[in-house]
Every structure is written in structure tokens, then in C-alpha cells.
Design an enzyme around this catalytic site. Structure first.
Site, PDB file in Angstrom:
ATOM      1  N   VAL A  84       0.871  -1.289  -0.013  1.00 25.35           N
ATOM      2  CA  VAL A  84      -0.161  -0.239   0.045  1.00 25.35           C
ATOM      3  C   VAL A  84       0.818   1.370  -0.071  1.00 25.35           C
ATOM      4  CG1 VAL A  84      -1.907   1.329   1.136  1.00 25.35           C
ATOM      5  CG2 VAL A  84      -1.961  -1.181   1.414  1.00 25.35           C
ATOM      6  N   LYS A  85       0.826   2.104  -1.041  1.00 26.00           N
ATOM      7  CA  LYS A  85       1.533   3.074  -1.243  1.00 26.00           C
ATOM      8  C   LYS A  85       0.654   4.482  -0.792  1.00 26.00           C
ATOM      9  CE  LYS A  85       4.373   4.784  -4.887  1.00 26.00           C
ATOM     10  NZ  LYS A  85       4.111   4.883  -6.515  1.00 26.00           N
ATOM     11  N   VAL A  86       1.405   5.083   0.293  1.00 27.26           N
ATOM     12  CA  VAL A  86       0.788   6.358   0.897  1.00 27.26           C
ATOM     13  C   VAL A  86       1.739   7.521   0.803  1.00 27.26           C
ATOM     14  CG1 VAL A  86      -0.541   5.002   2.582  1.00 27.26           C
ATOM     15  CG2 VAL A  86       1.782   5.859   3.180  1.00 27.26           C
TER      16      VAL A  86
END
Ligand code: E4P
Length: 218
Positions: A84-86
Site C-alpha cells: 500500500v502506497k501512501v
């Protein structure tokens, strides 16, 4: 150093995967919007995960912590290799911590300073993505950032992996390696540029010309 491809283009991903050269994929909302058309981005994300057996970064588009976490869970549910890229914002760092405590891998993106990279590590990020090319674009030294983050992470024993991003040309890849980046994500064009050398072409031409004089077959 792990090689990641920075694209959501399935043909390009298949081409590189077919050569066994890719350890993972990074995407972002701009990259997916280039290729999705009418298709549901989630379908494309799943296909990418089916092609490459490695970490696949899929980015949230919310800007508040709670919604980022909800989106992150949905992205992580697409495939076990989803990362998950934040974004590297206050909410992004909090969402990173939340998602990590739920056992998900994270990639904190849009990192432009060593102080930001420190916070990504403190938030437990699996990867941090310093954007080398975009720093060069504004007359900075993108590679200095990779060097500084490496120093800080090594000094304090942070396990967050440095994922050199916003790569524009082969020299960025070579310098990422020399400076000890853990991974480097590059557009497909740069990956193939890495294989090119004029002396290889000239050498092969000479070998084949000499072999052809024999009129023989292998
Ligand atoms: C990283 O994960 C990003 O997708 C990417 O490297 C951004 O690069 P750009 O500056 O070429 O858009």
C-alpha cells in the site's frame, strides 16, 4: 539491488517479466490513469500481480488517515503481494503506521528530504520512495538524498528499504546502486537502455561477419 518497473502498462510489464528482470512493480494514480481507459483500475492491478511475483505498489488516493486506511485495506485485498502506497504527509504517516500494525506492507511515496525519510522509517514503512528525478528537475541533486537517507538508516539501523524513484535515465540507476539503494524503480525505457552499449553492437557485428565467412551452421 532490486529492479522494479514503474508502470501500469501490462504489455511492458509482460515484456520485462518474460526476461526475468523484474523484482516488483510500482504504480501511481498518474500511471494507472494513462492505461486504464474504461477498465476498472483494480482489474489492472490484479493482472499486474498475476504477471510479477514480487511487491506491487498500489497507491491510495484519499488524503485523510481514516479513508487512506480503508483504501489501503481494499488495495491489500487485491493480492497478497500488494504494497500500500501512501503519500508522505502527516495523515499518510499515520495511515502507514495503522496499516503496518494490521500487517500490510507499505511504501511511503513523494519523499523529497532526509527528514521526511526519517519519519517514514519511524512510521515503520516497508519502503520509502525518494523522487530523484523531480529533485533534479528543480536544479537539486536527487542522488544526494539517496546518499543521506542511506547514511541515516544505516547509522540508526532502520529497516525501511530505500526505493529510488522518479528515475529518468541509466545513470540514475547506476548511482542508486553505488549509493546502496535497496531497490530502484524505473520506466520500461530506462530498463532496456541499461542493456545497451555501442561496443556490444559493434563486437557482435564483427563476430557474426567472421562466422559468416565460414558458411557453417551450429
Ligand atoms: C514512484 O513510485 C513513482 O511512481 C515514480 O517514480 C514517479 O516518477 P516521475 O517523477 O517520473 O513521475
Amino acid at each position: 539491488m532490486k529492479i522494479f518497473l514503474d508502470t501500469a502498462d501490462l504489455d511492458e510489464i509482460r515484456r520485462a517479466a518474460d526476461a526475468g528482470l523484474v523484482d516488483g512493480i510500482t504504480t501511481n494514480p498518474s500511471l494507472i490513469s494513462k492505461v486504464a481507459g474504461d477498465r476498472d483500475p483494480k482489474e489492472i492491478y490484479l493482472k499486474i500481480c498475476e504477471i510479477v511475483d514480487g511487491p506491487i505498489s498500489l497507491e491510495v488516493v484519499a488524503t485523510d488517515r481514516e479513508t487512506m486506511v480503508v483504501e489501503g485495506r481494499k488495495l491489500a485485498a487485491i493480492h497478497e503481494n500488494a504494497v500500500v502506497k501512501v503519500p508522505l504527509t502527516e495523515d499518510g504517516l499515520k495511515a502507514c503506521r495503522d496499516l503496518r500494525s494490521e500487517g500490510f506492507s507499505t511504501n511511503v511515496t513523494l519523499c523529497f528530504s532526509v527528514s521526511q525519510a526519517l519519519l517514514a522509517a519511524k512510521a515503520g514503512a516497508t519502503y520509502v520512495s525518494p523522487f530523484v528525478g523531480r529533485i533534479d528537475d528543480i536544479s537539486g541533486e536527487g542522488m544526494d538524498l539517496i546518499h543521506q537517507i542511506r547514511q541515516v538508516y544505516d547509522t540508526y539501523g532502520y529497516e525501511t528499504q530505500i526505493l529510488a524513484a522518479s528515475i529518468r535515465h541509466p545513470v540514475h540507476v547506476v548511482e542508486s546502486m553505488m549509493l546502496g539503494a535497496d531497490c530502484c524503480t524505473m520506466p520500461p525505457k530506462v530498463l532496456w537502455q541499461l542493456s545497451k552499449h555501442p561496443l556490444t553492437d559493434r563486437g557482435l557485428e564483427g563476430f557474426l561477419a567472421d562466422w559468416n565467412k565460414l558458411g557453417a551452421e551450429i
